[in-house]
Design an enzyme around this catalytic site. Structure first.
Site, PDB file in Angstrom:
ATOM      1  N   ASP A 279       0.877  -1.188   0.000  1.00  0.00           N
ATOM      2  CA  ASP A 279       0.000   0.000   0.000  1.00  0.00           C
ATOM      3  C   ASP A 279       0.908   1.230   0.000  1.00  0.00           C
ATOM      4  O   ASP A 279       1.394   1.631   1.049  1.00  0.00           O
ATOM      5  CB  ASP A 279      -0.902  -0.043   1.243  1.00  0.00           C
ATOM      6  CG  ASP A 279      -1.879   1.121   1.292  1.00  0.00           C
ATOM      7  OD1 ASP A 279      -1.949   1.889   0.316  1.00  0.00           O
ATOM      8  OD2 ASP A 279      -2.581   1.249   2.329  1.00  0.00           O
ATOM      9  N   HIS A 358      -7.460  12.860   7.420  1.00  0.00           N
ATOM     10  CA  HIS A 358      -7.458  11.419   7.747  1.00  0.00           C
ATOM     11  C   HIS A 358      -6.366  11.094   8.753  1.00  0.00           C
ATOM     12  O   HIS A 358      -5.545  11.949   9.083  1.00  0.00           O
ATOM     13  CB  HIS A 358      -7.334  10.572   6.475  1.00  0.00           C
ATOM     14  CG  HIS A 358      -6.083  10.803   5.663  1.00  0.00           C
ATOM     15  ND1 HIS A 358      -4.863  10.278   6.010  1.00  0.00           N
ATOM     16  CD2 HIS A 358      -5.868  11.502   4.523  1.00  0.00           C
ATOM     17  CE1 HIS A 358      -3.960  10.618   5.107  1.00  0.00           C
ATOM     18  NE2 HIS A 358      -4.534  11.383   4.194  1.00  0.00           N
ATOM     19  N   HIS A 369      -6.583  -2.683   5.074  1.00  0.00           N
ATOM     20  CA  HIS A 369      -6.826  -2.086   6.389  1.00  0.00           C
ATOM     21  C   HIS A 369      -6.945  -3.282   7.314  1.00  0.00           C
ATOM     22  O   HIS A 369      -8.016  -3.834   7.517  1.00  0.00           O
ATOM     23  CB  HIS A 369      -8.093  -1.233   6.387  1.00  0.00           C
ATOM     24  CG  HIS A 369      -7.947  -0.004   5.529  1.00  0.00           C
ATOM     25  ND1 HIS A 369      -8.971   0.851   5.256  1.00  0.00           N
ATOM     26  CD2 HIS A 369      -6.876   0.519   4.881  1.00  0.00           C
ATOM     27  CE1 HIS A 369      -8.543   1.844   4.478  1.00  0.00           C
ATOM     28  NE2 HIS A 369      -7.280   1.649   4.240  1.00  0.00           N
ATOM     29  N   GLU A 392       1.234   7.486   6.349  1.00  0.00           N
ATOM     30  CA  GLU A 392       0.750   8.137   5.134  1.00  0.00           C
ATOM     31  C   GLU A 392       0.118   9.504   5.359  1.00  0.00           C
ATOM     32  O   GLU A 392      -1.057   9.719   5.048  1.00  0.00           O
ATOM     33  CB  GLU A 392      -0.243   7.224   4.417  1.00  0.00           C
ATOM     34  CG  GLU A 392      -1.343   6.632   5.299  1.00  0.00           C
ATOM     35  CD  GLU A 392      -2.322   5.787   4.481  1.00  0.00           C
ATOM     36  OE1 GLU A 392      -2.823   6.291   3.454  1.00  0.00           O
ATOM     37  OE2 GLU A 392      -2.584   4.640   4.884  1.00  0.00           O
TER      38      GLU A 392
HETATM   39  N1  GLY Z   1      -5.016   2.711  -0.203  1.00  0.00           N
HETATM   40  C1  GLY Z   1      -5.813   2.802   0.939  1.00  0.00           C
HETATM   41  C2  GLY Z   1      -5.125   3.456   2.026  1.00  0.00           C
HETATM   42  O1  GLY Z   1      -4.076   4.044   1.830  1.00  0.00           O
HETATM   43  O2  GLY Z   1      -5.526   3.376   3.145  1.00  0.00           O
HETATM   44 MN    MN Z   2      -2.796   3.712   0.201  1.00  0.00          MN
HETATM   45 MN    MN Z   3      -2.971   3.057   3.386  1.00  0.00          MN
END
Ligand code: GLY
Ligand code: MN
Ligand code: MN
Length: 448
Positions: A279, A358, A369, A392
């Protein structure tokens, strides 16, 4: 890049699976667990989506067929692992492919006993007899649930006569998900593989992206690489978002033209044969050069991301990692004039949330997740070696959310800039391992 071929199922070492089952059954105590496989899911009319196994079922069995059910019966000294599977049937296999059948479930997947799935109805209550409880997740498996409830009712009806204890229905999730939260060396190897293929795809995408291409042409390059490298495909809907599209967090239309002067945000990762996922998000200028505003925000998100990654280690918490990212972002936004006020007060009020809305990460594993609690009651979960999380942070400057009262209106020059930088990070004994470091992220590497 080399083409590799991954083995087809069964892909997981039987000793590894046996160990997982033993640990799960130990935790079950006297309860029996009923863990169903995923069903086939309709795409439209009589067309089905590609099959995706249920992660709990996969974790315990490594069995990659729909419509199966696994029983874990620690109350039985003999034959505690029983599978119900689609039986071999040439006329079905000629349409839909190979099945292991009951024999395969025993010989290849270590089931002590295996039966055709059609017999679940009649055999389930017998297997559950003598258990102190039934571990089954209600609300998720509409075909299996009535059978489990009927078996439970039967046990309750008999209890007064047989003198047996009345059974309770419990959720298997906390027990199982605690196991899944801590990755074994074998799982980490699979996550490194998913991370490597995903990182390579991001490097390829940056090489091909240029003004005039459509977002989905870049998506095609990424997903082609996943498949060529033997992955099952994307772990989730790839996000390929040029310019302002990047400010839509779950943008997956991927059908706009890439514009000179815009950034391109790509959030994409693959799922390998063993179902572990990568991811990764990277953001770079489509024409190879950041504008002043783009560079300022990119450097800020990168600083926040690097500080947050550095904060990952045993004893830290995901909450602390998030706090680190937010602290760096808010300080930078104050310097850039996109926020005003006092740092701690802004953080406490969440006055930055129109720009960063987020959390900074999530567990990663068989699910993107992934399962596992983030808090234990009042206390945030302490990071331990073997846990894997994404880091992230991002900034998304658009008119979609109102500017909080007292905060500066956003000048036009900042609008349409959406940036996220995402790595997959494993907690180690001494700190962390960035599984996706092969996807470059330094500002200078994003330019050409
Ligand atoms: N690609 C989904 C996330 O980054 O949570
Ligand atoms: Mn992602
Ligand atoms: Mn992610």
């Amino acid at each position: 890049m080399d083409r590799i071929l991954l083995p087809q199922s069964p892909v997981i070492d039987q000793a590894v699976l046996r160990d997982r089952r033993d640990r799960f059954m130990h935790r079950l105590g006297g309860a029996a667990a009923v863990i169903p496989a995923a069903p086939l899911v309709t795409h439209h009319a009589d067309v089905e989506h590609a099959f995706r196994q249920n992660s709990d079922f996969w974790y315990l069995t490594g069995f990659d067929e729909p419509g199966a059910v696994a029983l874990f019966l620690p109350h039985k000294t003999e034959n505690p692992f029983v599978m119900f599977v689609a039986p071999k049937e040439p006329s079905a296999e000629v349409w839909n492919g190979f099945r292991w059948g009951c024999e395969g479930a025993v010989e290849q997947f270590g089931a002590d006993l295996a039966h055709p799935i059609e017999e679940l109805d009649q055999k389930l209550a017998g297997y559950l007899e003598g258990a102190e409880g039934i571990a089954f997740r209600v609300g998720r498996h509409p075909k299996v649930e009535p059978l489990v409830l009927a078996a439970w009712a039967q046990q309750l009806d008999r209890a007064p006569r047989s003198g047996g204890a009345a059974l309770g229905l419990v959720a298997p999730c906390p027990l199982l998900h605690e196991l899944r939260l801590r990755k074994s060396p074998e799982e980490l190897e699979q996550m490194r593989l998913a991370a490597r293929i995903s990182a390579e795809a991001h490097e390829l995408a940056r090489q091909v992206a240029r003004p005039g291409l459509n977002e989905r042409q870049v998506q095609a390059v990424i997903e082609q690489h996943f498949l060529e490298q033997g992955a099952r495909g994307p772990a989730y809907g790839s996000i390929v978002a040029g310019g302002d599209n990047a400010c839509v967090l779950h943008y997956t239309s991927n059908n706009s033209e890439l514009k000179d002067g815009d950034l391109l945000l790509i959030d994409a990762g693959c799922s390998v044969n063993d179902y572990y996922n990568g991811d990764i998000t990277r953001t770079f200028p489509i024409n190879g050069r950041f504008s002043g505003e783009q560079r300022a925000l990119y450097e800020l998100v990168l600083a926040a991301q690097e500080a947050a990654v550095a904060a990952v280690g045993p004893g830290a918490t995901a909450e602390g990692v998030h706090g680190t990212a937010v602290g760096v972002l808010v300080e930078g936004l104050l310097e850039l004039g996109l926020l005003k006020g006092e740092r701690d007060g802004l953080i406490e009020q969440g006055a930055y949330r129109h720009l960063y809305m987020h959390r900074t990460g999530h567990w990663l594993g068989l699910d993107v997740h992934d399962v596992g609690a983030y808090r234990l009651g009042e206390h945030p979960m302490t990071l331990e070696p073997g846990m894997v999380l994404t880091v992230e942070p991002g900034l998304y400057v658009s008119d979609r959310l109102p500017v909080p009262e007292g905060q500066p209106a956003i000048e036009e020059r900042w609008k349409g800039i959406g940036i996220r930088i995402e790595d997959d990070v494993a907690v180690t004994e001494r700190g962390h391992e960035n599984l996706t470091a092969a996807a470059l992220k330094a500002a200078v590497a994003m330019e050409r």
